[in-house]
Write an enzyme that holds these catalytic residues in place. Structure first.
Site, PDB file in Angstrom:
ATOM      1  N   LYS A 118      48.736  45.413  43.822  1.00 43.28           N
ATOM      2  CA  LYS A 118      47.880  46.781  44.027  1.00 43.28           C
ATOM      3  C   LYS A 118      46.909  46.546  45.362  1.00 43.28           C
ATOM      4  CE  LYS A 118      44.021  49.338  41.849  1.00 43.28           C
ATOM      5  NZ  LYS A 118      42.831  49.061  40.846  1.00 43.28           N
TER       6      LYS A 118
ATOM      7  N   HIS B 119      35.585  47.110  34.071  1.00 46.80           N
ATOM      8  CA  HIS B 119      36.975  47.128  33.210  1.00 46.80           C
ATOM      9  C   HIS B 119      36.992  45.611  33.175  1.00 46.80           C
ATOM     10  CE1 HIS B 119      38.261  46.660  37.471  1.00 46.80           C
ATOM     11  NE2 HIS B 119      39.287  46.246  36.793  1.00 46.80           N
TER      12      HIS B 119
ATOM     13  N   ASP C   3      40.918  43.526  33.240  1.00 45.58           N
ATOM     14  CA  ASP C   3      42.376  43.702  33.537  1.00 45.58           C
ATOM     15  C   ASP C   3      43.262  43.520  32.172  1.00 45.58           C
ATOM     16  OD1 ASP C   3      41.269  44.164  36.080  1.00 45.58           O
ATOM     17  OD2 ASP C   3      42.170  42.101  37.082  1.00 45.58           O
TER      18      ASP C   3
ATOM     19  N   HIS D 205      34.379  43.232  35.033  1.00 43.57           N
ATOM     20  CA  HIS D 205      34.124  43.215  36.633  1.00 43.57           C
ATOM     21  C   HIS D 205      34.119  44.622  37.001  1.00 43.57           C
ATOM     22  CE1 HIS D 205      38.545  42.832  36.221  1.00 43.57           C
ATOM     23  NE2 HIS D 205      38.513  43.301  37.414  1.00 43.57           N
TER      24      HIS D 205
HETATM   25  C1  OGA Z   1      41.114  45.991  40.234  1.00 42.73           C
HETATM   26  C2  OGA Z   1      39.970  45.241  40.650  1.00 42.73           C
HETATM   27  C3  OGA Z   1      38.348  44.664  42.436  1.00 42.73           C
HETATM   28  C4  OGA Z   1      37.930  44.481  43.888  1.00 42.73           C
HETATM   29  O1  OGA Z   1      41.675  46.613  41.116  1.00 42.73           O
HETATM   30  O2  OGA Z   1      41.332  45.799  39.114  1.00 42.73           O
HETATM   31  O3  OGA Z   1      39.049  44.864  39.828  1.00 42.73           O
HETATM   32  O4  OGA Z   1      37.524  43.495  44.247  1.00 42.73           O
HETATM   33  N1  OGA Z   1      39.415  45.175  41.967  1.00 42.73           N
HETATM   34  O5  OGA Z   1      38.752  45.280  44.371  1.00 42.73           O
HETATM   35 NI    NI Z   2      40.264  44.694  37.910  1.00 40.81          NI
END
Ligand code: OGA
Ligand code: NI
Length: 333
Positions: free
Chosen positions: A200, A219, A221, A275
């Site tokens: 992502k 959230h 993961d 996080h």
């Molecule tokens: C996510 C996430 C945190 C970040 O995309 O699941 O927790 O530091 N990203 O971008």
């Molecule tokens: Ni995340």
């Protein structure tokens, strides 16, 4: 099209932000972060020849934080640099070029360019756009979601995927040994070499009111583990014992999150970390998490060797696809 990208909203939001991005006081980062703390997410040297020491450090971090950073991890600095370069270049293309990769509204698949994944309880929006696509195994890859521009996008992403295996294997081996299992058993419980790597890219445009908004709300993961690299703009926060802490990113480190599937297989010994991500007033933040996941039809549950009468299973076994469906639709687990 019809979806408003946050990148476009940011272009005309110079002083304020639209109301739907303003968080309640329970979520606003400026009001809810522990300031000037001495507590920090652990940093672990993966090249240490004393494996028992590495295992102890990983067990400790995974049980107490559910998050740690690894250094000397074996992924070359240039490989990570090139991954970031092409991801940033994609988001800097004009809107119509990015929209060619947009996730179609009715699609079951998560892959593609988009603006929002999860419906939020409060109806609030996150200050972020994203691109999702699988990078491993080759049989799972849908190249239609990989940008053709910049031209080196594919090569650089393939290179990163190839270099990830060493780290992934090492992490699963240590997590496995730390539970008293054989070195390969945790990875096998996640599907072994059929594990899927889903990349992502989070693109968090600069935000005039960073104290009021969030890039990603709190959230955990769904993955087994997540391996993340950000650009040089700080913003990630981890929750420990009900308090929020800034995670100070160390250049060239990888940030490892314990995801829900590792928590489940370990029967709760390892914790999937809660996080979230802040946004920045002057700078665009970008991050590249790779969600290392079980194949969708694999059933995941507490490892049989870790449950007995004295330690009953704390989680139901479920196909990974079913787990994701329940979590995204907020149905009971
Ligand atoms: C996510 C996430 C945190 C970040 O995309 O699941 O927790 O530091 N990203 O971008
Ligand atoms: Ni995340």
């Amino acid at each position: 099209m019809g979806v408003e990208r946050v990148q476009e909203i940011a272009n005309f939001s110079k002083e304020t932000i639209p109301e739907e991005f303003i968080r309640t006081t329970y979520e606003q980062p400026a009001l809810t972060t522990v300031q000037g703390t001495v507590l920090e997410v652990p940093v672990i040297d993966l090249s240490d020849p004393d494996e028992e020491k590495v295992v102890r450090a990983i067990v400790d971090a995974s049980s107490n934080w559910g998050m740690f950073q690894v250094v000397n991890h074996g992924i070359p600095r240039e490989t990570v640099g090139k991954l970031k370069e092409v991801g940033k270049a994609f988001f800097e293309l004009p809107p119509h070029e990015k929209e060619a990769y947009a996730k179609s509204p009715g699609s079951q698949s998560i892959e593609g360019y988009g603006t929002k994944l999860q419906r939020e309880v409060e109806g609030k929006k996150a200050w972020v756009d994203h691109l999702f696509h699988k990078i491993w195994p080759p049989s799972e890859i849908n190249y239609q979601f990989w940008p053709k521009n910049p031209p080196s996008y594919r090569k650089n992403n393939e290179e990163y995927a190839k270099h990830m295996h060493g780290v992934v294997n090492k992490l699963f081996r240590c997590l496995s040994l730390g539970l008293g299992l054989e070195g390969n058993e945790m990875k096998e419980a996640m599907g072994g070499d059929n594990m899927v790597y889903l990349l992502k890219i989070n693109y968090y445009p600069q935000c005039p009111r960073p104290n009021l908004a969030l890039g990603v709300p709190a959230h955990t993961d769904m993955s087994a583990i997540t391996i993340l690299v950000p650009n040089d703009v700080q913003g990630l926060q981890a929750c420990k014992d009900d308090h929020w802490y800034d995670v100070e990113y160390i250049p060239n480190a990888l940030i490892v999150h314990i995801g829900d599937q590792v928590e489940i297989v370990s029967n709760g010994k390892y914790k999937s970390v809660l996080h979230r991500a802040k946004v920045n007033k002057e700078k665009t933040r970008i991050s590249w998490p790779v969600f290392v996941e079980p194949p969708s039809d694999l059933e995941v549950g507490p490892h049989p060797k870790l449950v007995n009468e004295a330690n009953p299973p704390k989680f139901k076994s479920k196909k990974y696809s079913q787990y994701c469906f329940c979590k995204l639709n907020k149905t009971p687990k």
